[in-house]
Scaffold this motif. Structure first.
Motif, PDB file in Angstrom:
ATOM      1  N   PHE A  33     -43.292  40.518 -87.167  1.00 20.67           N
ATOM      2  CA  PHE A  33     -41.899  40.757 -86.760  1.00 20.67           C
ATOM      3  C   PHE A  33     -41.837  41.407 -85.382  1.00 20.67           C
ATOM      4  N   TRP A  34     -42.649  42.400 -85.167  1.00 25.72           N
ATOM      5  CA  TRP A  34     -42.628  43.105 -83.876  1.00 25.72           C
ATOM      6  C   TRP A  34     -43.143  42.208 -82.754  1.00 25.72           C
ATOM      7  N   LEU A  37     -40.223  39.948 -81.952  1.00 30.91           N
ATOM      8  CA  LEU A  37     -39.168  40.720 -81.290  1.00 30.91           C
ATOM      9  C   LEU A  37     -39.533  41.004 -79.836  1.00 30.91           C
ATOM     10  N   VAL A  40     -39.207  37.807 -77.814  1.00 31.35           N
ATOM     11  CA  VAL A  40     -37.804  37.451 -77.569  1.00 31.35           C
ATOM     12  C   VAL A  40     -37.192  38.359 -76.507  1.00 31.35           C
ATOM     13  N   VAL A  41     -37.423  39.672 -76.638  1.00 32.82           N
ATOM     14  CA  VAL A  41     -36.874  40.624 -75.651  1.00 32.82           C
ATOM     15  C   VAL A  41     -37.454  40.345 -74.270  1.00 32.82           C
TER      16      VAL A  41
END
Length: 370
Positions: A33-34, A37, A40-41
């Protein structure tokens, strides 16, 4: 409770303990997940940075429109139209005949003016003949004056000689002879004076005749100017296209009466440009010659190209009929718009003349300022 019941009850407690121990971990505790994330960021940040770096190279506005110096045709003389070219929304070349006004009065004026020229020329020829006659009379008077002048000179010399002899010897010259010499001198002197006066009079007649010639020539020039003016007026009865372009907004037909200055039709010239009203804060890096990509709302799929031709010195509100007076009342700062002229480039780009594009149509220019 029997032994079998206790055994089954123990089995159920063991199964429940195993189910609770097999529960899934939290989403935020998963490394995947990280990773997603962060990716994406990072993509958003990099994309936003790239968009900013690209966008800062351009200045664009939707407050823009296609512009041109529309030519409005109007006659300088009044009359009835006897011919009007049927060229609505058609392209015409410069010099094409578009309308003809009935030539009633102007033709008569031209004929009258031409007759006036002939009359003035005849008067000028007559004046020249009078100059010749006056010069001949002056020459004749000059020739006729030679004898009286010579006689007067001889009589004056004789009188002077007789008077000198009388002073030397009073007996050498008789008194009667001296009196005759005096009389002869006075007579011939008067005749000589009359002859000189005749010469002067003849010379004055020549001067008067020469001035009459100049006056007659001036009349001829004036009459010829009237002829030219009549020809211009007659030529004004034919209205031709002053520039190449498309005929639009025709307002008359054959038989219509037109007054001087009334608009008959208009011509949209081939040369067009885009007038873009940029905010004054967008002009910091804008310079003449910078490339421009142009989008016309009517043809969104066509990529027109151009360049900055000029930037107006002054905001649009400075040229309003009632410009704002910031020195009075409450002042509210408003970002002003400044017209920028953008010229189409057609060498390696679509030519706007190949599309039904005209003044007033909306456009979106984007200027590359960096």
């Amino acid at each position: 409770m029997s032994d079998d019941a206790q055994l089954h009850d123990g089995d159920r407690r063991d199964d429940g303990a195993e189910g609770e121990g097999a529960k899934k971990p939290s989403l935020f505790r998963r490394p995947l997940f990280w990773i997603i994330l962060i990716v994406v960021v990072a993509a958003i940040v990099i994309g936003g940075l790239l968009y900013y770096l690209n966008a800062r190279q351009y200045e664009s506005t939707d407050d823009a429109y296609v512009d041109a110096h529309i030519v409005r045709l109007a006659p300088t003389v009044g009359g009835t139209l006897k011919a009007v070219a049927d060229l609505d929304n058609r392209h015409v070349e410069a010099g094409r005949l578009l309308a003809v006004i009935e030539p009633s009065g102007p033709e008569a004026q031209l004929t009258e003016a031409e007759a006036g020229v002939q009359q003035a020329i005849a008067q000028a020829e007559q004046a020249k003949a009078q100059v010749i006659a006056a010069r001949a009379a002056r020459d004749r008077a000059t020739a006729q004056a030679r004898a009286p002048v010579a006689s007067a000179q001889k009589a004056a010399n004789d009188l002077t000689r007789y008077q000198a002899l009388q002073k030397l010897d009073p007996a050498a010259v008789a008194g009667q002879q001296l009196d005759q010499a005096r009389a002869q001198a006075r007579t011939t002197a008067a005749e000589a004076a009359a002859a000189r006066q005749a010469i002067e009079s003849a010379g004055a007649d020549v001067a008067v005749a020469e001035r009459q010639v100049k006056a007659a020539e001036a009349v001829v020039a004036a009459r010829r100017a009237q002829v030219e003016q009549a020809k211009v007026t007659l030529g004004d009865l034919k209205l031709t296209a002053p520039v190449s372009g498309q005929v639009v907004n025709r307002q008359v037909n054959v038989g219509s009466y037109v007054a001087p200055g009334s608009q008959l039709m208009a011509i949209v010239p081939d040369k067009m440009w885009v007038t873009a009203n940029f905010k004054e804060t967008q002009l910091t890096l804008m310079r003449v010659g910078q490339p421009v990509s142009i989008k016309i709302d009517a043809f969104p799929d066509v990529a027109f190209e151009g360049h900055v031709d000029s930037v107006q010195r002054g905001a649009g509100q400075a040229f309003a009929i009632l410009p704002s007076q910031n020195a009075t009342g409450n002042f509210v700062k408003v970002v002003q718009r400044v017209p920028v002229r953008i010229v189409f480039d057609t060498k390696d780009a679509p030519d706007p003349r190949d599309y039904p594009i005209g003044p007033g149509m909306s456009a979106i220019p984007t200027v590359k300022v960096r």
